[in-house]
Design a protein around this motif. Structure first.
Motif, PDB file in Angstrom:
ATOM      1  N   PHE A  13      -6.239 -20.663  -4.127  1.00 45.47           N
ATOM      2  CA  PHE A  13      -7.611 -20.968  -3.560  1.00 45.47           C
ATOM      3  C   PHE A  13      -7.580 -22.424  -3.363  1.00 45.47           C
ATOM      4  CE2 PHE A  13      -7.938 -17.418  -6.725  1.00 45.47           C
ATOM      5  CZ  PHE A  13      -8.888 -16.514  -5.922  1.00 45.47           C
ATOM      6  N   ARG A  14      -6.385 -22.933  -2.898  1.00 38.30           N
ATOM      7  CA  ARG A  14      -6.325 -24.567  -2.613  1.00 38.30           C
ATOM      8  C   ARG A  14      -7.236 -24.726  -1.469  1.00 38.30           C
ATOM      9  NH1 ARG A  14      -0.644 -27.549  -1.561  1.00 38.30           N
ATOM     10  NH2 ARG A  14      -1.457 -29.531  -1.925  1.00 38.30           N
ATOM     11  N   SER A  15      -8.042 -25.927  -1.816  1.00 34.43           N
ATOM     12  CA  SER A  15      -8.888 -26.409  -0.795  1.00 34.43           C
ATOM     13  C   SER A  15     -10.226 -25.814  -0.521  1.00 34.43           C
ATOM     14  CB  SER A  15      -8.189 -26.929   0.482  1.00 34.43           C
ATOM     15  OG  SER A  15      -7.265 -27.942   0.275  1.00 34.43           O
ATOM     16  N   CYS A  16     -10.528 -24.651  -1.468  1.00 38.42           N
ATOM     17  CA  CYS A  16     -11.784 -24.290  -1.354  1.00 38.42           C
ATOM     18  C   CYS A  16     -12.760 -25.265  -1.812  1.00 38.42           C
ATOM     19  CB  CYS A  16     -11.936 -22.856  -2.268  1.00 38.42           C
ATOM     20  SG  CYS A  16     -10.825 -21.805  -1.886  1.00 38.42           S
ATOM     21  N   THR A  17     -13.477 -26.246  -1.036  1.00 38.47           N
ATOM     22  CA  THR A  17     -13.787 -27.292  -1.095  1.00 38.47           C
ATOM     23  C   THR A  17     -15.312 -27.008  -1.718  1.00 38.47           C
ATOM     24  OG1 THR A  17     -14.334 -27.806   1.286  1.00 38.47           O
ATOM     25  CG2 THR A  17     -12.481 -28.962   0.252  1.00 38.47           C
ATOM     26  N   SER A  18     -15.855 -25.951  -1.593  1.00 38.88           N
ATOM     27  CA  SER A  18     -17.079 -25.817  -2.028  1.00 38.88           C
ATOM     28  C   SER A  18     -17.415 -24.967  -3.278  1.00 38.88           C
ATOM     29  CB  SER A  18     -18.255 -24.992  -1.047  1.00 38.88           C
ATOM     30  OG  SER A  18     -18.291 -25.900   0.081  1.00 38.88           O
ATOM     31  N   LEU A  19     -16.133 -24.637  -3.731  1.00 37.67           N
ATOM     32  CA  LEU A  19     -15.846 -23.663  -4.849  1.00 37.67           C
ATOM     33  C   LEU A  19     -16.525 -24.393  -6.140  1.00 37.67           C
ATOM     34  CD1 LEU A  19     -15.054 -20.663  -6.117  1.00 37.67           C
ATOM     35  CD2 LEU A  19     -12.812 -21.673  -6.188  1.00 37.67           C
ATOM     36  N   LYS A  20     -17.400 -23.981  -6.663  1.00 36.59           N
ATOM     37  CA  LYS A  20     -17.784 -24.507  -8.103  1.00 36.59           C
ATOM     38  C   LYS A  20     -17.422 -24.161  -9.397  1.00 36.59           C
ATOM     39  CE  LYS A  20     -21.868 -26.821  -5.876  1.00 36.59           C
ATOM     40  NZ  LYS A  20     -23.281 -26.994  -5.990  1.00 36.59           N
ATOM     41  N   ALA A  38      -2.965 -23.457  -7.295  1.00 37.76           N
ATOM     42  CA  ALA A  38      -3.875 -22.343  -7.067  1.00 37.76           C
ATOM     43  C   ALA A  38      -5.168 -22.797  -6.709  1.00 37.76           C
ATOM     44  CB  ALA A  38      -3.753 -21.449  -8.304  1.00 37.76           C
ATOM     45  N   PHE A  39      -5.679 -24.074  -7.577  1.00 36.95           N
ATOM     46  CA  PHE A  39      -6.969 -24.305  -7.364  1.00 36.95           C
ATOM     47  C   PHE A  39      -6.873 -25.815  -6.965  1.00 36.95           C
ATOM     48  CE2 PHE A  39      -7.598 -21.093 -10.427  1.00 36.95           C
ATOM     49  CZ  PHE A  39      -8.393 -20.367  -9.654  1.00 36.95           C
ATOM     50  N   GLY A  40      -5.882 -26.289  -6.438  1.00 37.74           N
ATOM     51  CA  GLY A  40      -5.693 -27.744  -5.939  1.00 37.74           C
ATOM     52  C   GLY A  40      -6.744 -27.974  -4.766  1.00 37.74           C
TER      53      GLY A  40
END
Length: 177
Positions: free
Chosen positions: A25-32, A48-50
């Motif tokens: 999920f790297r760079s899912c920039t809107s993921l809250k 994974a969430f970087g």
């Protein structure tokens, strides 16, 4: 998930899931919000969430044993996280540059904190390291400019040193209490 830039919530509910892979999920920039439930998840893979800069909330399952390197690197909106009582390892740079992180609860099952794990967590004010931790890497708290209290529970290299009144490192003078 290279087209995840507009995602705000991810719910993972799968009983056969054991690992979240590298940079999933790297760079899912809107993921809250991320909720990981109903799984057998043991490992969150590297990065994974970087760079999920909007991530404010994550729920981790009680099966997690390993947080890989850079998993939450640059998650600059993450303010707090509770780690499950099964976690054993936090690898290097796992929470680096989480500049809004003010609190984190480390479980009594944790044995290893990797190099730079909390590097540049500039809002982190205090942390308690449980007695189960046997390895603490280099520069774990480097750049944590608000960190005023580190409590190390259990045996330390300084137990039974009644005459020890000050512990000095190269940057600061620390008072023993």
């Amino acid at each position: 998930f290279c087209s995840c830039t507009s995602w705000t919530t991810v719910i993972i509910d799968g009983t056969n899931l054991e690992t979240i892979g590298y940079a999933a999920f790297r760079s899912c920039t809107s993921l809250k919000t991320v909720i990981i439930d109903g799984t057998n998840l043991e490992t969150i893979g590297n990065y994974a969430f970087g760079n999920c800069r909007s991530l404010t909330s994550i729920t981790l399952p009680n099966t997690l044993t390993n947080i890989g390197q850079g998993v939450f690197l640059s998650c600059s909106s993450l303010t707090s996280i509770t780690l499950p009582n099964t976690l054993q390892t936090i690898q290097y740079y796992a929470f680096a540059d989480c500049r809004s992180l003010t609190s984190i609860t480390l479980p009594n099952t944790l044995t290893n904190i990797g190099n730079n794990a909390f590097y540049n967590c500039s809002s982190l004010e205090s942390i308690t390291i449980p007695s189960s931790v046997i390895i603490i890497g280099n520069d774990v708290f480097k750049g944590c400019t608000s960190l005023t209290t580190v409590i190390i529970k259990g045996d330390t290299p300084f137990n039974n040193q009644a005459s020890l009144t000050n512990l000095v490192n190269s940057l600061n003078s620390l008072t023993r209490s």
